[in-house]
Design an enzyme around this catalytic site. Sequence first.
Site, mmCIF file in Angstrom:
data_model
loop_
_atom_site.group_PDB
_atom_site.id
_atom_site.type_symbol
_atom_site.label_atom_id
_atom_site.label_comp_id
_atom_site.label_asym_id
_atom_site.label_seq_id
_atom_site.Cartn_x
_atom_site.Cartn_y
_atom_site.Cartn_z
ATOM 1 N N GLU A 52 -5.928 32.809 1.545
ATOM 2 C CA GLU A 52 -4.834 31.840 1.378
ATOM 3 C C GLU A 52 -3.542 32.486 0.878
ATOM 4 O OE1 GLU A 52 -7.932 31.366 0.384
ATOM 5 O OE2 GLU A 52 -8.652 29.447 1.169
ATOM 6 N N PHE A 114 -16.593 18.910 -7.472
ATOM 7 C CA PHE A 114 -16.728 20.174 -6.762
ATOM 8 C C PHE A 114 -15.386 20.569 -6.133
ATOM 9 C CE2 PHE A 114 -17.751 22.498 -2.761
ATOM 10 C CZ PHE A 114 -18.146 23.679 -3.369
ATOM 11 N N GLN A 115 -14.964 21.784 -6.380
ATOM 12 C CA GLN A 115 -13.698 22.340 -5.875
ATOM 13 C C GLN A 115 -12.480 21.518 -6.278
ATOM 14 O OE1 GLN A 115 -14.278 23.354 -1.650
ATOM 15 N NE2 GLN A 115 -14.961 25.363 -2.365
ATOM 16 N N LYS A 164 -8.780 13.794 -0.311
ATOM 17 C CA LYS A 164 -9.500 13.663 0.946
ATOM 18 C C LYS A 164 -9.531 12.223 1.444
ATOM 19 C CE LYS A 164 -13.548 15.253 3.389
ATOM 20 N NZ LYS A 164 -14.796 16.020 3.359
ATOM 21 N N MET A 479 5.248 53.774 -8.119
ATOM 22 C CA MET A 479 6.223 53.254 -9.070
ATOM 23 C C MET A 479 5.659 53.284 -10.485
ATOM 24 S SD MET A 479 9.255 52.389 -9.367
ATOM 25 C CE MET A 479 10.164 51.620 -8.046
HETATM 26 C C1 TPP Z 1 0.148 42.055 -7.588
HETATM 27 C C2 TPP Z 1 0.792 43.151 -8.340
HETATM 28 N N1 TPP Z 1 0.070 43.874 -9.223
HETATM 29 C C3 TPP Z 1 0.643 44.887 -9.904
HETATM 30 C C4 TPP Z 1 1.964 45.189 -9.736
HETATM 31 C C5 TPP Z 1 2.618 46.317 -10.531
HETATM 32 N N2 TPP Z 1 3.067 47.374 -9.618
HETATM 33 C C6 TPP Z 1 4.347 47.500 -9.234
HETATM 34 S S1 TPP Z 1 4.579 48.751 -8.168
HETATM 35 C C7 TPP Z 1 2.973 49.220 -8.244
HETATM 36 C C8 TPP Z 1 2.459 50.382 -7.451
HETATM 37 C C9 TPP Z 1 2.563 50.196 -5.991
HETATM 38 O O1 TPP Z 1 1.939 51.283 -5.358
HETATM 39 P P1 TPP Z 1 2.083 51.508 -3.802
HETATM 40 O O2 TPP Z 1 1.894 50.235 -3.079
HETATM 41 O O3 TPP Z 1 1.209 52.627 -3.386
HETATM 42 O O4 TPP Z 1 3.613 51.872 -3.612
HETATM 43 P P2 TPP Z 1 4.422 53.157 -4.129
HETATM 44 O O5 TPP Z 1 5.057 52.778 -5.419
HETATM 45 O O6 TPP Z 1 3.464 54.284 -4.269
HETATM 46 O O7 TPP Z 1 5.422 53.369 -3.057
HETATM 47 C C10 TPP Z 1 2.266 48.380 -9.107
HETATM 48 C C11 TPP Z 1 0.836 48.524 -9.418
HETATM 49 C C12 TPP Z 1 2.692 44.386 -8.829
HETATM 50 N N3 TPP Z 1 3.985 44.550 -8.612
HETATM 51 N N4 TPP Z 1 2.071 43.387 -8.128
#
Ligand code: TPP
Lengths: 573, 166
Positions: A52, A114-115, A164, A479
Amino acid sequence: MDKQLRGAEIFVKALSDEGVEFLFGYPGGAVLHIYDEIFKQDKVKHILVRHEQGATHAADGYARACGRPGVVLVTSGPGATNAVTGIATAYMDSIPMVVFTGQVSTALIGNDAFQEVDCVGITRPCVKHNFLVQRVEDLAETIKKAFYVASTGRPGPVVVDLPKDVTAAVTSYSYPKTVTMRSYKPPVDGDPEQIHRACDLLLSAKKPMIYSGGGAVIGNASEELTKFARLLGYPVTQTLMGLGAYPGSDPQFVGMLGMHGTYEANMAMHHCDVLISIGARFDDRVTGDLEKFCPEAKIIHIDIDPASISKNVYVDVPIVGGVRSVLRELNQAIESSGRAPVDRATNLWWAQIKEWASLKCLDYDKTSKLIKPQSVIEALHKVTDGDAYITSDVGQHQMWAAQYYTFDKPRRWINSGGLGTMGFGLPAAIGVQLAFPDSVVACVTGEASFQMCIQELSTCLQYNLPIKVVSLNNRYMGMVRQWQEFFYESRYSNSYMDALPDFVKLAESYGHIGMRIDQPGDVVGALEEAFGLRDRLVVMDFITDQTENVYPMIAAGKGQHEMHLATDDRELA
Amino acid sequence: MTERHTLALLLENTAGSLSRVAGLFSARAYNIESLSVAPTEDPTISRMTVVTSGSPQIIDQIVKQLNKLIDVIVLVDLSDGLRVERELLLVKMRHDNDLEKDKILKAVGKLEGALLDTTEGVSTAEITGSSAQLDEFVRLVDSSILELARSGTLGLQLGPKSLNSK
Ligand SMILES: Cc1ncc(C[n+]2csc(CCOP(=O)(O)OP(=O)(O)O)c2C)c(N)n1
């Protein structure tokens, strides 16, 4: 007597009368009456996602690309909770979306059935508005209201919770042509007096700056913005959400601003004397330390949402109204004033900006033996003639895409700016490709983000969506790794992406094409080959330099003039 | 720089509207000093009075954010003009001797309240006034109070202005 219809039939008819093309959804017990009606018609096309969250991001991507509200249908309980991340993502970026959630029958509500979840309660803080439909007689009008609220004023997601039994009950059907709500009157036109004050201030500026945001994209004000900037000849910067509203290749554009903005954009912001914000909300990723933000500037702010004005930064000339209509009036006021900008002063200002720009803050090492992620984005721009729809996930790759893919048109750059939702990119690309089946759509991602909604590769196969996935695989949550390098003495706690799948085989097992590219010399050729495959989805796994960081960077809590640059990696004051 | 403001709102009398207002205050960490709500002469509309406090900038945001709620029909910051504000206090006080009872009756009399009942050495009274007056009353009889209930502030603008006409 009018023909009596069941709620589920009314639902499908209302969507079709509303002109809905695609319904992104996933079935379950509470919405089975509706799915039965979907089966019986072919006006509203149902797109079956694999999770979803994917449905909400796909609908969101569709809305960002074409401007019409994205529409979602999910079941009660876990279906609704899985959708919440996507709803919040759309909310933060003001994206029009209508999300229908199944609910247990009215008699069971509150019984821990439920749900059952309190969907209206759970989504309240991340929707523009939500409704619980308690009587079938209210269904058609509520649907009309939902679309009206979602797509007018400052747009946003609206949730409609459908018990529903309401979808089983019968009543007569007519879809209202219009709807009015005494409690909801979105503003449109700006106050003429304020527009005149803004005009005066702009024409007497010595160091002016145009700061444009997502509102210019969502408000379809690209043409008016371009005219405005050309009339005045002032420098333009755009936020992450605003890219493309003003052409990125235009010489008046000084680059994105904010945490990873260009040196010249941020320095110009810091030193300007008149700042006009156009549909931008002074987000903390843009302003840095508020105490140090635009210390010398008189500020004009155009925004459709009065609550955005003077929220973070005091504004001297607030103009509440749709960005497009206000800019039209402002352009007219400038033209009919018979005045021109203060040439001598603004020439000096431009000279100063050119000097800042001569630092070439986006330069990177082009002789490396490893693939530099920036070079992949530049090559992507070349291979797609700068004309692709680019969706992105969240992380370093997102910033590089924003910095190096020069966006010349609005609605081409599709990313989760406000919430920063990893997993957004691939499903968003689904929505974009459905809205524009003949256009080139690429998803720039990282190996971590990609895996958050990777199941949607299956959806792409089912609907023959030839998306190109450009994964910048640095084997890190890049990042996070960058922040750990800068602020935690390189203690890379849990940011290493261990046990990665073989993305080529993974793509193949989903019925697509996979490519692995690890030599800088192969980048362009691989992209050309992949984009040449017009009717296939290709996953391109670019093995990039793991140590690369996003520059420039303003550390949290610093002022806009205090940037880290790549060249010397030291603080400039 | 903290200011106290009394906001009067008309809102759609629907199931979720109260929680939208309350949720807004908690999500954005705004203060609520008191909140009272009841249907108006038009049963589809509720009237709410919120007393809140914060810096002028926070108050400005509170007003804008409340106005943004789809269920809010009209909002007036009563603190901007001439107004009347009243709060109702119901209070039960114990008195073990005539001296204590006398003290209570005097306090009730001072605020032109009404004694509603006296049973087994416990008197129940009703008092209306400004919140400050009620605070003062509570101070006067503090040691005798068994239980009290306050309505929160209600407010109206004075003169011909009204929320209905805005
Ligand atoms: C759902 C979610 N969880 C955690 C984060 C924190 N977060 C921001 S950037 C990042 C790393 C992303 O890694 P990647 O997709 O490999 O991209 P890169 O930075 O290596 O280009 C994380 C864990 C987020 N933004 N969203």
